[in-house]
Structure formats: C-alpha cells, structure tokens
Design a protein around this motif. Structure first.
Motif, short mmCIF file in Angstrom:
data_model
loop_
_atom_site.label_atom_id
_atom_site.label_comp_id
_atom_site.label_asym_id
_atom_site.label_seq_id
_atom_site.Cartn_x
_atom_site.Cartn_y
_atom_site.Cartn_z
N UNK A 93 0.83 -1.21 0.00
CA UNK A 93 0.00 0.00 0.00
C UNK A 93 0.86 1.26 0.00
N UNK A 94 1.93 1.25 0.80
CA UNK A 94 2.79 2.43 0.89
C UNK A 94 3.43 2.75 -0.46
N UNK A 95 4.05 1.74 -1.08
CA UNK A 95 4.75 2.00 -2.33
C UNK A 95 3.78 2.22 -3.48
N UNK A 96 2.60 1.59 -3.42
CA UNK A 96 1.59 1.88 -4.42
C UNK A 96 1.16 3.33 -4.34
N UNK A 97 0.97 3.82 -3.10
CA UNK A 97 0.60 5.22 -2.90
C UNK A 97 1.72 6.16 -3.34
N UNK A 98 2.96 5.78 -3.01
CA UNK A 98 4.10 6.60 -3.43
C UNK A 98 4.17 6.69 -4.95
N UNK A 99 3.94 5.57 -5.64
CA UNK A 99 3.96 5.57 -7.09
C UNK A 99 2.96 6.54 -7.67
N UNK A 100 1.74 6.54 -7.13
CA UNK A 100 0.71 7.46 -7.62
C UNK A 100 1.10 8.90 -7.34
N UNK A 101 1.70 9.15 -6.17
CA UNK A 101 2.12 10.51 -5.84
C UNK A 101 3.26 10.99 -6.73
N UNK A 102 4.20 10.09 -7.04
CA UNK A 102 5.30 10.48 -7.93
C UNK A 102 4.75 10.83 -9.31
N UNK A 103 3.78 10.02 -9.77
CA UNK A 103 3.15 10.33 -11.06
C UNK A 103 2.39 11.66 -10.97
N UNK A 104 1.73 11.89 -9.83
CA UNK A 104 1.01 13.15 -9.63
C UNK A 104 1.96 14.34 -9.68
N UNK A 105 3.16 14.17 -9.11
CA UNK A 105 4.15 15.26 -9.14
C UNK A 105 4.52 15.61 -10.58
N UNK A 106 4.69 14.57 -11.41
CA UNK A 106 5.02 14.81 -12.81
C UNK A 106 3.86 15.51 -13.53
N UNK A 107 2.64 15.10 -13.21
CA UNK A 107 1.46 15.74 -13.83
C UNK A 107 1.33 17.19 -13.38
N UNK A 108 1.68 17.45 -12.13
CA UNK A 108 1.63 18.83 -11.62
C UNK A 108 2.58 19.72 -12.41
N UNK A 109 3.78 19.19 -12.72
CA UNK A 109 4.71 19.96 -13.56
C UNK A 109 4.06 20.35 -14.87
N UNK A 110 3.40 19.37 -15.50
CA UNK A 110 2.75 19.63 -16.78
C UNK A 110 1.68 20.71 -16.64
N UNK A 111 0.85 20.58 -15.59
CA UNK A 111 -0.20 21.58 -15.36
C UNK A 111 0.39 22.96 -15.15
N UNK A 112 1.38 23.03 -14.27
CA UNK A 112 1.98 24.33 -13.93
C UNK A 112 2.60 25.01 -15.15
N UNK A 113 3.39 24.26 -15.90
CA UNK A 113 4.09 24.87 -17.03
C UNK A 113 3.11 25.30 -18.13
N UNK A 114 2.06 24.52 -18.34
CA UNK A 114 1.10 24.88 -19.39
C UNK A 114 0.20 26.04 -18.99
N UNK A 115 -0.19 26.10 -17.72
CA UNK A 115 -1.00 27.26 -17.28
C UNK A 115 -0.13 28.51 -17.18
N UNK A 116 1.15 28.33 -16.80
CA UNK A 116 2.05 29.48 -16.70
C UNK A 116 2.27 30.11 -18.07
N UNK A 117 2.26 29.31 -19.12
CA UNK A 117 2.48 29.81 -20.48
C UNK A 117 1.16 30.10 -21.19
N UNK A 118 0.08 30.25 -20.40
CA UNK A 118 -1.24 30.43 -21.00
C UNK A 118 -1.35 31.69 -21.86
N UNK A 119 -0.64 32.76 -21.46
CA UNK A 119 -0.74 34.00 -22.23
C UNK A 119 -0.19 33.82 -23.65
#
Length: 793
Positions: free
Chosen positions: A286-312
């Motif tokens: 359970x711990x490492x499964x949760x960690x895996x999802x969080x690591x993937x979430x961190x990568x997705x957050x990068x994508x969200x941040x960079x794309x919204x930051x360049x929205x203009x």
C-alpha cells in the motif's frame, strides 16, 4: 482531427524545446517509477500463486499465553502429536497433512561431485501438498525411506545430462539415498525458493534420535505442519473445528489455540499481535503503491503548472479559434489530445527507462522480476497508465485554456488573473509536501535500522564464524578438532552448540522452579552448548560463572539470561534449582541478554545447558592477529583433516546478524530511491517555473538594473517566492510525516524516538535544493545586460 492534434503538438514542442524536455522527461520518470512499482507489487501479490494448490494450502500454527510479556504470542512451529491428531481425528477436514522441518545445509555427493545445499525433511504427503512440476521420477518418491527428491538445478549439477533416477547419493558422507524424483525449482517468489532437495521424514527419525521422543511431547514446538483442505471444506469451519486441539494436552497449560493460516496470507499477512493477524508486508504494498501514484502526480503537476504558466502565449490562438467557430468542448478535446500525445511520447521513454533500470532495481529490491514484454495485461495496463496520465496532466490546462474570453484576448486586454497563479502555488506546495514526507520517512527508517544495529548484543560477533556440522567426522572428534584449530594459529577458540550464535532454534516449555505458579507453562528459548561456548562468543556475566571442565556437576548446570531471571522472579538466581525433563539443574551463572533473534524485539527469556549429543553447529573465533583469508585457510586445513569429503562452508556472525535487517534495509533503499525521484521531478518543475518567471520579468529586471539594482537583489527578488512556498510545504509535511512514521515505529519493541533534528535537517536540505534549483535561472536572468533586455523599448 487527430492528425491536426499531432501537428499542433509538434509545432508547440519544437518552438519550446526546453519546456518540452521538462514536460516529457518529468512525465517519463513518473511513469517509469509507476511501472517499476507496479512490477514489484505484482511480484509481491503473486507470492506462492505458482503452486497448484495455492488456494487450499494452510499452515497449522498456534497462539499461546506468553506470560513473560503478558500477551498472546503466535508460533509457526508445532508439536508432532498435533499432526497425528489432525490426520486421525479431523481427517474429514483435510486432504493431506504433512510434518516437515528445515534440514539446513547438507553435503550431497555423487562420485567426485559434491555440493552443499539447503532442503527439507518432509512426510510423503508434503509433495502432494506442494505439487511441484515433476521433471522425472515420481511425485511420491518420499514413500521410500532411503530416497531423496532433487530440484532440477541440483540434479543437473550432480548428474549433468544423465538420467538421475535410481542413482545413489551420499548425504553428509554417512548415509546413502536413492534419487526417486526430480522436480522443477520453486520460483523465486515462493516460500520454498531455497528448497533444493527433500529427504523423507523417516530419514530424519533415523538420523536424529530425539525426534522419536518427540512423538508424544506436546510441549516440543519444533516442527512445521502444512495441510491441504478437503475439496469442499470451508476454511472458517475447519479452523473452528480444530481450534482447541492443543487444550488439555500434557504439559500444555498456556491456553493454546490452533490457527490455520492460508497460503494466500503467508507472505503479506505474516504478522500477529496479541493473537490477531494484524498485517505484515501488505503495508509496504500500500505504501509504495501510494508513493507511485504521488510520484506520477508530481510529474502531472509539472505539466499543469508549465502549461498554465504559459497560458498567455496561447491565449491568442484560443481567441482566434473561438472567433472562427471552435466550440469550448472542441478546444478541451484539442488540449487533452495534446496532453495524450505528450504522455504517449513519455511512455516510450518511460518503458526504456524502466527496462534499463530493472536489473539495478532487482538488486535493490532483492527480486527476480522480468519485464513481461509478451503480456497482454502489461500492455493494457501501460496504455491505461498513458490515458490516466494524459487526462490527469491535461485536464486542468484544457479547461483553463478553453475558458478564455475571445473579445478580451483579441483586444489585448486579457490577463491571467490570480486564480491560475494561486493554483500553481498550491500545486508547488503539494509537490514539495510529498517530497519532504518521503525524505523524512527515509531518514527515520535509516535511523531505526542504525539504532537496532548499534544495540548492545551481549557478545562479540566480530571475528566469529559458524560452520554447520554436516558430517559425523566433525561431531565425533570435538576435543581433537578444537585443539588442532587453536594450535593451527587460525582460531583463538572453538565451541559447539545446537544453533549458531545469531539464531535460536528451540523454544521449549516444561521448566519448573521454586515459586512458579502451578498453572504457568511459559516457553523459554533453549540452547545446548559445549563447555567453551561462552568463552568463544564472549558472554558478559552479571553473576556466577561459565561452564567449566573443573566441575563435573556442570552436566546438570544452567546459565540464564537476564530476561529469564526477571521472568522467573529469582532474587538470587545463582544456586537456584530448576527442573526440566524430569532432571534437576542448578543455575551456575547469569549473562547479559544476548540478541540472537530479532534485533528489534525484547530478548526472549533464554536458558543454556550442556549436551554434547545435541550439538550441530561449530562456532569459531578466528585469530585477529593474522589476516582473515590466512586464518580461514588454516581452519579449512584442519577441518579437511577430519572431514575430507565435506565442502568448507561457513558464515560470518556479523553478516548473518546484518541479514536480520534485510527487510528494513530494502524498505529504506526503496524509499530513498522513490524520494530521490520525487525531489528530482519537483526540482524539474521548479526549474521550469523559474525559467518562465525569469522570461516574463526580463524587462522588469532590466529596468531595475538600470536604476541600480545589484545581482544579489535581483536574485533575492526571483527566489523569495519559491523559498516561501517550500517553507509552507514543510509546515504541512511535518505533521503528516510525524503521524505516519510514529505509527510505523510502533511495530518495533526496540525503537527510536522522533527527534526534532530529523525534521530540521530535512527542512534545511529541502531549502538548499530549492535554492540551488531556482538560483541557476535567477542569477542567469540577473546577469543579462539590460541593453539587450530593453532593446525592444
């Protein structure tokens, strides 16, 4: 339409190569971590499933009232009569019942070929229960008392391509047995992966006389019992029927209760607390499964941040598309399509990264995982992972970008507003919160391991080696062997025992002493030793003396550890009389607790007695005045003198003790591995945002420099916001990490406290990493010549 998505995506990636690399690399690392964790979880959850009768096999265990610690303890070992009664009285509930016992290493010899392997002693029905694939011979080979069944690897090592069936082997150079069957090696993810041969139970009875005496000893918990349920039997019903099997039996006044542990729970649910199954390795799934999802979430957050930051930069594109008739849902599909395409590119890189790092990951996790390239399930899962990643990463940018007002965008009055800025800050805080929790967890696990490693052992394990006595020649020449080893200069001392210095094999009841309550039947860890064992391992005495040849009465002497003295309540233990096995023994000494079992648990009450007929292990203290290789060579020469056919196989006590930390070590290394990637992904995102911020404020920085701003002040301007976000994330992570790690530590009796410095150091490391990541872009922006940045004005 899809081809249009590809063209637009490729155009944007090629125009913004730096951000493309950050997006794809971040997503690829996150997906690679998820793939590796997924393979690890699949291996863990499929443990023992390769055995044919997996869903019908149980291990017979028992709970007992452990008065020493005022709790209910659960034992995996059982007395022999319990198996006999299961077969007779409860035959309707079971298809097969089999006693078995680990054999330890044995020398198998055929002609000039000799190998040293571990195996099992088992009753004939054991092979029916385990049902390995038979390569040659018969599954029922153990019906012959002078037989042996070999794994394919052992058969090949001894016989090569020749047919091994009916070939005669020598076991430990004292008994001959006939090969009656060859089975496929058990897979690595089973409880039997180290079983390379199986000897008949009748061989054990003939070889070790004390086994016969155990057939009516209900208090001798030294054997394993496996059983296969009857075809239509229900586990809960059978467990209820046999629960009280041990109650009322001779010498069983510890309120015993039978427990049937199904094979499906052996690996992941092996822990019991106060008689109840409380989990085990499943927590790490359970711990490492949760960690895996969080690591993937961190990568997705990068994508969200960079794309919204360049929205203009994409606002005008959105405005034009809306002006010529594009609907909002079409724009959403476009941006989600772009995210899917980028996720697909990241998947290709992630698969390559996962496959490339798998050998290293296997070494880290001590696994034998193979990449199942031909598995339809794998491809279905990775395609699902790609879709999930694309949706997760692209959803927020898609809905945000598609919501721009057409009129404002085309008039040039569009501004991004506070909401996306706040969202980006919140996502950065979430990123570093996850990373900080992982770092704190890794440090605490490491400290817990070091805490147990540095625990006083009660003996000196350095320079101590153990040698299993696999041949009778070694057992028959104790005094001569010991003298020759010492005279060779390779050994300072030598002794024999029923177990290595780092293990305890026997836990027995039946002890009686003055003042013991009549209804109390505790279990004591019991070890039989030779005269010189204490001197060899360097016991620390708190009272009395060691065994000595000067006292003939020491044959009926006992040495207790401090836990045993405390449990018995002996105020003056030396000289006390303790009754065991209808004999009176006198306590001659008390030693400090020696850690021979779990380094994380309280030492069990232990008793040491002398019995030269019950010794199977040689313990040697090598001479520290000469090099270890030279000392081992001298020891081998002496051993070959008495047992020329036996391979020289030994183990260092310090390495065997270190293996007791293997589970925690693996968890620590895996946690550090995932924490490292979490930090890397977070820093990747911070780097991208810092780059974008510097680009957006390049003219502001130029004006500030013209007005006299220094490089340091510009650097401080660009870094303070990120440092503030990191500080906020730490304030969130600290209580979360404390809660989870405090609960994790509760599983250990011997554990550390949660020191403040662990959190302080983590905070400093996190701030330094953030500062280093942001500073590169901040200083680079601050050093730009204002003439170049203001030229357009």
């Amino acid at each position: 339409m899809i081809s249009n998505y590809f063209r637009i995506t490729w155009r944007n990636l090629s125009r913004n190569k730096g951000f493309a690399v950050i997006n794809i690399l971040g997503l690829a690392i996150g997906m690679a971590v998820v793939i590796l964790i997924g393979l690890w979880i699949t291996d863990e959850t499929s443990y023992n499933k390769s055995l044919k009768n997996y869903d019908r096999i149980v291990q017979v265990m028992h709970n007992w009232n452990n008065a020493a610690y005022h709790k209910i303890s659960t034992e995996t070992v059982m007395p022999i009569p319990a198996a006999l009664e299961l077969r007779s009285k409860y035959a309707a509930h079971f298809k097969h019942v089999a006693l078995n016992r680990n054999s330890g290493p044995h020398v198998l010899a055929y002609g000039d070929k000799k190998i040293n392997q571990d195996g099992l002693y088992g009753e004939p029905e054991l092979m029916d229960i385990l049902s390995p694939d038979i390569v040659s011979g018969t599954l029922h080979g153990l019906n012959d008392p002078s037989s042996v069944m070999l794994s394919r690897s052992v058969a090949q090592a001894l016989f090569g391509a020749a047919d091994p069936i009916n070939k005669v082997l020598r076991i430990d150079n004292k008994n001959s047995v006939k090969v009656t069957g060859v089975f496929e090696d058990f897979p690595g993810n089973t409880n039997f992966s180290n079983v390379k041969f199986v000897l008949p139970w009748s061989y054990l009875i003939a070889d070790q006389a004390w086994i016969k005496n155990s057939y009516d000893a209900w208090n001798n918990n030294s054997f394993f019992i496996y059983a296969e349920l009857a075809d239509h039997a229900i586990l809960a019903t059978v467990a209820g029927a046999v629960r009280d099997l041990l109650k009322g039996k001779p010498d069983r006044h510890d309120d015993p209760e039978i427990v049937l542990q199904p094979m499906s729970k052996w690996h992941l649910y092996g822990e019991f607390t106060n008689g109840k199954n409380t989990g085990g390795a499943i927590r790490y799934v359970w711990i490492f499964g949760t960690i895996g999802l969080f690591v993937l979430l961190l990568a997705c957050i990068n994508f969200m941040n960079l794309n919204t930051a360049r929205s203009q930069k994409r606002a005008r594109e959105v405005g034009i598309r809306k002006a010529i008739g594009s609907e909002k849902h079409q724009l959403i599909f476009q941006f989600l399509g772009e995210a899917m395409i980028i996720a697909g590119m990241a998947l290709l890189l992630a698969m390559a990264l996962a496959a490339f790092s798998l050998p290293w990951f296997n070494a880290l996790a001590e696994k034998e995982i193979r990449f199942p390239w031909n598995s339809g399930t794998l491809w279905a899962e990775v395609i699902s992972l790609t879709l999930l990643t694309g949706l997760l990463a692209g959803s927020y940018p898609a809905f945000y970008l598609s919501s721009f007002n057409t009129l404002k965008v085309l008039k040039g009055t569009f501004k991004t507003g506070r909401t996306p800025v706040f969202s980006r800050k919140a996502l950065v805080v979430l990123q570093f919160t996850v990373s900080v929790v992982l770092i704190i967890g890794t440090i605490i696990i490491f400290k817990q391991i070091q805490h147990a490693r540095n625990r006083p052992l009660g003996y000196d394990r350095n320079g101590l080696i153990n040698i299993a006595m696999t041949t009778p020649e070694l057992q028959q020449h104790y005094d001569a062997l010991r003298n020759d080893l010492i005279n060779s200069g390779g050994a300072l001392n030598m002794a024999e025992a029923s177990n290595p210095a780092t293990e305890l094999y026997a836990h027995l009841t039946g002890y009686d002493w003055p003042g013991k309550p009549a209804d109390l039947r505790p279990t004591f860890a019991t070890s039989w030793v030779s005269h010189d064992f204490g001197k060899t391992v360097d016991w620390r005495f708190t009272a009395g003396r060691d065994f000595s040849r000067a006292f003939a009465t020491d044959t009926f002497g006992m040495i207790l550890n401090e836990s045993a003295v405390a449990f018995m309540g002996l105020e003056h233990p030396v000289g006390s009389t303790i009754k065991f096995d209808d004999n009176n023994y006198q306590v001659i000494g008390v030693i400090k607790n020696v850690i021979m079992e779990s380094p994380f648990a309280h030492p069990a009450p232990a008793i040491f007695m002398m019995d030269y007929g019950n010794l199977s292990q040689i313990t040697v203290r090598i001479n520290p005045l000469i090099g270890t290789p030279e000392a081992l060579a001298k020891i081998e020469t002496v051993l070959k003198k008495y047992a020329p056919t036996a391979p020289f196989k030994f183990s260092f006590a310090d390495l065997e003790y270190a293996r007791k930390f293997s589970s925690e070590d693996r968890i620590s290394k895996l946690s550090a591995f995932f924490a490292l990637f979490a930090i890397f992904i977070s820093c990747l995102g911070i780097f991208g945002l810092a780059t974008f911020t510097a680009e957006q404020r390049v003219k502001e920085i130029g004006i500030r420099k013209v007005l006299g701003a220094s490089v340091v002040s510009v650097w401080a301007l660009l870094t303070k916001e990120f440092l503030l976000l990191t500080a906020i994330s730490f304030s969130v992570a600290m209580p979360v990490a404390w809660y989870f790690m405090h609960n994790w530590l509760q599983q250990y009796d011997y554990r550390i406290g949660l020191s403040v410095w662990i959190f302080v150091i983590t905070a400093l490391v996190t701030l330094v990493v953030t500062l280093g990541t942001v500073s590169f872009q901040a200083i680079r922006a601050a050093l730009i010549n204002p003439v170049n940045s203001l030229r357009a004005e």
